[in-house]
Design a protein around this motif. Structure first.
Motif, PDB file in Angstrom:
ATOM      1  N   ALA A 282       3.650   7.845   2.558  1.00  0.00           N
ATOM      2  CA  ALA A 282       3.722   6.628   3.372  1.00  0.00           C
ATOM      3  C   ALA A 282       3.635   5.411   2.457  1.00  0.00           C
ATOM      4  CB  ALA A 282       2.598   6.592   4.404  1.00  0.00           C
ATOM      5  N   GLY A 283       4.217   4.321   2.905  1.00  0.00           N
ATOM      6  CA  GLY A 283       4.158   3.086   2.146  1.00  0.00           C
ATOM      7  C   GLY A 283       4.327   1.893   3.066  1.00  0.00           C
ATOM      8  N   GLY A 284       3.870   0.751   2.602  1.00  0.00           N
ATOM      9  CA  GLY A 284       4.005  -0.442   3.428  1.00  0.00           C
ATOM     10  C   GLY A 284       3.452  -1.653   2.722  1.00  0.00           C
ATOM     11  N   GLY A 285       3.311  -2.736   3.479  1.00  0.00           N
ATOM     12  CA  GLY A 285       2.783  -3.954   2.889  1.00  0.00           C
ATOM     13  C   GLY A 285       3.065  -5.159   3.762  1.00  0.00           C
ATOM     14  N   ARG A 286       2.818  -6.328   3.178  1.00  0.00           N
ATOM     15  CA  ARG A 286       2.983  -7.592   3.904  1.00  0.00           C
ATOM     16  C   ARG A 286       4.357  -8.172   3.598  1.00  0.00           C
ATOM     17  NH1 ARG A 286       0.421 -11.259   6.857  1.00  0.00           N
ATOM     18  NH2 ARG A 286      -1.372  -9.869   7.073  1.00  0.00           N
ATOM     19  N   TYR A 287       5.070  -8.559   4.657  1.00  0.00           N
ATOM     20  CA  TYR A 287       6.417  -9.130   4.509  1.00  0.00           C
ATOM     21  C   TYR A 287       6.503 -10.366   5.406  1.00  0.00           C
ATOM     22  CZ  TYR A 287       6.933  -6.200   8.693  1.00  0.00           C
ATOM     23  OH  TYR A 287       6.748  -5.596   9.925  1.00  0.00           O
ATOM     24  N   ASP A 288       6.183 -11.515   4.851  1.00  0.00           N
ATOM     25  CA  ASP A 288       6.064 -12.723   5.657  1.00  0.00           C
ATOM     26  C   ASP A 288       7.375 -13.480   5.858  1.00  0.00           C
ATOM     27  OD1 ASP A 288       3.387 -12.236   5.968  1.00  0.00           O
ATOM     28  OD2 ASP A 288       2.732 -13.606   4.384  1.00  0.00           O
ATOM     29  N   ASP A 289       8.475 -12.965   5.308  1.00  0.00           N
ATOM     30  CA  ASP A 289       9.741 -13.709   5.377  1.00  0.00           C
ATOM     31  C   ASP A 289      10.772 -13.122   6.339  1.00  0.00           C
ATOM     32  OD1 ASP A 289       8.722 -15.383   3.444  1.00  0.00           O
ATOM     33  OD2 ASP A 289       9.636 -14.291   1.779  1.00  0.00           O
ATOM     34  N   LEU A 290      10.514 -11.933   6.879  1.00  0.00           N
ATOM     35  CA  LEU A 290      11.563 -11.226   7.609  1.00  0.00           C
ATOM     36  C   LEU A 290      11.959 -11.912   8.923  1.00  0.00           C
ATOM     37  CD1 LEU A 290      13.127  -8.730   6.796  1.00  0.00           C
ATOM     38  CD2 LEU A 290      11.679  -7.381   8.300  1.00  0.00           C
TER      39      LEU A 290
ATOM     40  N   TYR B 288       0.827  -1.209   0.000  1.00  0.00           N
ATOM     41  CA  TYR B 288       0.000   0.000   0.000  1.00  0.00           C
ATOM     42  C   TYR B 288       0.855   1.250   0.000  1.00  0.00           C
ATOM     43  CZ  TYR B 288      -0.541  -3.017   4.154  1.00  0.00           C
ATOM     44  OH  TYR B 288      -0.393  -4.006   5.090  1.00  0.00           O
ATOM     45  N   GLU B 289       0.220   2.327  -0.464  1.00  0.00           N
ATOM     46  CA  GLU B 289       0.899   3.612  -0.552  1.00  0.00           C
ATOM     47  C   GLU B 289      -0.116   4.718  -0.290  1.00  0.00           C
ATOM     48  OE1 GLU B 289       4.193   4.569  -3.577  1.00  0.00           O
ATOM     49  OE2 GLU B 289       2.400   5.417  -4.477  1.00  0.00           O
ATOM     50  N   ALA B 290       0.252   5.674   0.536  1.00  0.00           N
ATOM     51  CA  ALA B 290      -0.599   6.840   0.788  1.00  0.00           C
ATOM     52  C   ALA B 290      -0.099   7.993  -0.055  1.00  0.00           C
ATOM     53  CB  ALA B 290      -0.572   7.213   2.266  1.00  0.00           C
TER      54      ALA B 290
ATOM     55  N   GLU C 213       8.223 -19.385   9.201  1.00  0.00           N
ATOM     56  CA  GLU C 213       7.587 -18.226   8.575  1.00  0.00           C
ATOM     57  C   GLU C 213       6.633 -17.565   9.555  1.00  0.00           C
ATOM     58  OE1 GLU C 213       4.493 -17.954   5.078  1.00  0.00           O
ATOM     59  OE2 GLU C 213       6.509 -18.139   4.236  1.00  0.00           O
ATOM     60  N   VAL C 214       6.790 -16.274   9.744  1.00  0.00           N
ATOM     61  CA  VAL C 214       5.922 -15.498  10.635  1.00  0.00           C
ATOM     62  C   VAL C 214       5.289 -14.384   9.812  1.00  0.00           C
ATOM     63  CG1 VAL C 214       5.790 -14.068  12.696  1.00  0.00           C
ATOM     64  CG2 VAL C 214       7.393 -15.986  12.631  1.00  0.00           C
ATOM     65  N   PRO C 215       3.988 -14.428   9.602  1.00  0.00           N
ATOM     66  CA  PRO C 215       3.339 -13.385   8.798  1.00  0.00           C
ATOM     67  C   PRO C 215       3.404 -12.025   9.490  1.00  0.00           C
ATOM     68  CG  PRO C 215       1.689 -14.762   9.851  1.00  0.00           C
ATOM     69  CD  PRO C 215       3.015 -15.414  10.111  1.00  0.00           C
ATOM     70  N   ALA C 216       3.579 -10.972   8.693  1.00  0.00           N
ATOM     71  CA  ALA C 216       3.656  -9.618   9.252  1.00  0.00           C
ATOM     72  C   ALA C 216       3.228  -8.620   8.196  1.00  0.00           C
ATOM     73  CB  ALA C 216       5.078  -9.306   9.725  1.00  0.00           C
ATOM     74  N   THR C 217       2.690  -7.510   8.645  1.00  0.00           N
ATOM     75  CA  THR C 217       2.291  -6.443   7.727  1.00  0.00           C
ATOM     76  C   THR C 217       2.403  -5.112   8.455  1.00  0.00           C
ATOM     77  OG1 THR C 217       0.567  -5.718   6.185  1.00  0.00           O
ATOM     78  CG2 THR C 217      -0.183  -6.511   8.321  1.00  0.00           C
ATOM     79  N   GLY C 218       2.711  -4.049   7.710  1.00  0.00           N
ATOM     80  CA  GLY C 218       2.874  -2.764   8.379  1.00  0.00           C
ATOM     81  C   GLY C 218       3.015  -1.604   7.421  1.00  0.00           C
ATOM     82  N   ILE C 219       3.115  -0.433   8.005  1.00  0.00           N
ATOM     83  CA  ILE C 219       3.183   0.827   7.253  1.00  0.00           C
ATOM     84  C   ILE C 219       4.289   1.698   7.830  1.00  0.00           C
ATOM     85  CG2 ILE C 219       1.555   2.114   8.700  1.00  0.00           C
ATOM     86  CD1 ILE C 219       1.523   2.212   4.891  1.00  0.00           C
ATOM     87  N   SER C 220       4.913   2.500   6.982  1.00  0.00           N
ATOM     88  CA  SER C 220       5.935   3.452   7.428  1.00  0.00           C
ATOM     89  C   SER C 220       5.605   4.821   6.845  1.00  0.00           C
ATOM     90  CB  SER C 220       7.326   3.013   6.974  1.00  0.00           C
ATOM     91  OG  SER C 220       8.313   3.927   7.433  1.00  0.00           O
ATOM     92  N   ILE C 221       5.535   5.819   7.714  1.00  0.00           N
ATOM     93  CA  ILE C 221       5.236   7.192   7.293  1.00  0.00           C
ATOM     94  C   ILE C 221       6.528   7.982   7.211  1.00  0.00           C
ATOM     95  CG2 ILE C 221       4.100   9.356   7.963  1.00  0.00           C
ATOM     96  CD1 ILE C 221       1.938   7.702   9.327  1.00  0.00           C
ATOM     97  N   GLY C 222       6.715   8.692   6.112  1.00  0.00           N
ATOM     98  CA  GLY C 222       7.848   9.603   5.984  1.00  0.00           C
ATOM     99  C   GLY C 222       7.543  10.887   6.735  1.00  0.00           C
ATOM    100  N   VAL C 223       8.122  11.036   7.909  1.00  0.00           N
ATOM    101  CA  VAL C 223       7.762  12.130   8.814  1.00  0.00           C
ATOM    102  C   VAL C 223       8.033  13.498   8.184  1.00  0.00           C
ATOM    103  CG1 VAL C 223       8.284  13.206  11.045  1.00  0.00           C
ATOM    104  CG2 VAL C 223       8.038  10.719  10.871  1.00  0.00           C
ATOM    105  N   ASP C 224       9.234  13.678   7.608  1.00  0.00           N
ATOM    106  CA  ASP C 224       9.571  14.973   7.024  1.00  0.00           C
ATOM    107  C   ASP C 224       8.675  15.300   5.832  1.00  0.00           C
ATOM    108  OD1 ASP C 224      11.580  15.443   8.856  1.00  0.00           O
ATOM    109  OD2 ASP C 224      13.090  14.411   7.672  1.00  0.00           O
TER     110      ASP C 224
END
Length: 517
Positions: free
Chosen positions: A355-363, A333-335, A371-382
């Motif tokens: 902002a951008g993010g997504g599912r990363y099940d391999d980390l 995803y992308e904002a 395998e541990v499923p995970a998903t998340g988002i990161s906002i560019g603060v500046d």
């Protein structure tokens, strides 16, 4: 006897690619992060503060060579032991934290983190080696409800910090869909993921340039290659006409979504946009099992966000999101902020992604073998702060404190009593602590501090039980454009009884809409 060479003074300058942040910028960032944290907390996410230093092995993406780790991180070796590095994002440390503490953490683990990260990359205009990120992730859930929740939370976050509905859109795609299209086109072999990896890389980069090159330019890069206006030739993926034809259906879906970005279908908030795109993608993936799984996941997310009241006016399925598809394993995803700004050449353009993010099940698997499923988002603060300034949601200059001037240094206790009264009432205030000999310098100091009010009490005022209160904001306005008559009608300095000082300061702050604690 030889003279000792004088040690040169160090240069007072920041290292290349770094910068200093002063009062207003720090305050604005903290206020925005506080608003974001409030949304994350409301969604049930817990704060995590992990170490700024990780082992290079834990970071995973960068491994040491003979002398030092590869470029990209700031790293050093400690006593011939492990290489250590400053974190380059907040996701890699999360994987290490979850793997290390998984027996003590709830599963799913929902966390948010905010803080600086460091990249050992070439700096450029607006590109620094230290910057802030703001992340939220769910670790341990394979449900598309986790992805839908992240997107809904991101929508609420943008509105909470001051981005109005209609000025942003959250776009969702799925890596599995593009994999399915490439499988149908014969550039992905599910039994041998490494096969055709070079061609797939070119395809991804070409699709990422669709908004700049257009469908014809992208198709050229899928084939033999493309020559740009300067005459430079970029070698393509070398696909056959049949393969290009298969990929063209997907590219046409992306091109349609670009053209319809302000479509009444999307702005209406109905589900027609998502349904149209999903049907297009379904045709593109044909019989690919992975591709159809990706379309099904997108359909599920659209249903879940729709059930919460988030229509395509806020969250859309959009195959044009291809950035990061090499990293993510499922939904991505992308904002994007859709309002227009002027670039450095005076041309109109959309503000773009924040902002951008997504599912990363391999980390996490790197640490646990599972395998541990995970998903998340990161906002560019500046980036988000810059957007808020563009929209006028943040004042360019922060308001300074009320300044109590010092007319008699022997009466410092009186002035400290005044400032204590203001602070106890929730008003930001300070006593001038420089040399009080020149009163003009005190007012200049108040101006440099962007103070709204200066308070003056000399010996005469003390005897008469009054104080002079100077409205510095009004004074600046009058000095700039008022006539003598207007100046007389609108005085910027007031004499009030000492016991009415607090009320008058409050009145002036309210007139100028300056908040108090």
């Amino acid at each position: 006897m030889a003279k000792t060479r004088k040690q040169p003074r160090p240069k007072a300058e920041t290292p290349k690619g770094f910068r200093d942040y002063f009062g207003a910028e720090v305050t604005q960032r903290n206020d925005m992060l506080r608003a974001i944290a409030g949304v994350y907390h409301r969604y049930g996410f817990d704060a995590l503060e992990s170490s700024a230093v990780e082992t290079v092995e834990a970071l995973g993406k960068f491994l040491p060579d003979v002398d030092r780790p590869n470029e990209g991180v700031f790293a050093w070796q400690e006593d011939e032991a492990d290489w250590l590095a400053l974190r380059y994002d907040l996701t890699a440390p999360l994987a290490r934290v979850f793997a290390q503490h998984r027996n003590d953490l709830p599963t799913p683990y929902r966390r948010f983190a905010m803080g600086p990260v460091w990249r050992n990359e070439k700096p450029g205009p607006g590109r620094f080696r230290q910057f802030y990120q703001c992340d939220a992730d769910t670790v341990g859930s394979a449900s598309m409800a986790a992805d839908a929740e992240i997107c809904a939370m991101l929508s609420d976050t943008l509105e909470a910090v001051g981005i109005a509905r209609g000025d942003y859109v959250i776009r969702i795609n799925n890596r599995k869909v593009l994999n399915g299209v490439m499988e149908v086109a014969g550039v992905l072999d599910p039994s041998d993921p490494d096969k055709f990896s070079h061609e797939r890389g070119i395809v991804l980069r070409a699709i990422d340039k669709l908004d700049r090159l257009g469908p014809i330019g992208v198709r050229a890069l899928l084939g033999e290659g493309r020559k740009d206006d300067s005459g430079d030739f970029t070698k393509g993926a070398g696909l056959s006409e049949k393969q290009i034809g298969i990929l063209s259906g997907y590219i046409d879906s992306i091109a349609w979504s670009y053209e319809q970005v302000t479509s009444p279908i999307r702005d209406s908030g109905s589900g027609e946009w998502n349904e149209y795109i999903l049907n297009q993608l379904e045709r593109s993936v044909e019989s690919s099992e992975e591709g159809n799984e990706g379309v099904s996941e997108l359909r599920n997310i659209a249903k879940l966000v729709g059930a919460q009241g988030y229509g395509p006016d806020r969250i859309i399925i959009d195959p044009s999101v291809v950035r990061g598809l090499g990293y993510y394993t499922g939904p991505v995803y992308e904002a994007e902020l859709t309002f227009e700004i002027f670039d450095e050449k005076g041309r109109k353009r959309q503000f773009g992604s924040v902002a951008g993010g997504g599912r990363y099940d391999d980390l996490v698997k790197r640490f646990t073998g599972q395998e541990v499923p995970a998903t998340g988002i990161s906002i560019g603060v500046d980036r988000l702060l810059a957007a808020l300034r563009e929209k006028g949601r943040i004042k360019a200059v922060a308001q300074g404190p009320v300044v109590v001037t010092v007319m008699d240094r022997d009466r410092m206790a009186d002035y400290q009593a005044m400032v204590a009264e203001l602070r106890n009432a929730g008003i930001r205030a300070e006593v001038y602590l420089g040399n009080p000999k020149n009163f003009g310098n005190q007012l200049k100091y108040a101006d440099r501090r962007n103070s709204p009010v200066a308070i003056i009490e000399g010996g005469d005022e003390k005897e008469r039980g009054v104080v002079q209160i100077k409205d510095l904001i009004l004074g600046a306005q009058i000095a700039e454009n008022a006539t003598l008559e207007e100046w007389k009608e609108r005085p910027s300095q007031f004499e009030v009884p000492r016991d009415q000082m607090l009320d008058k300061v409050r009145e002036i702050l309210a007139i100028h809409e300056i908040g108090q604690d």
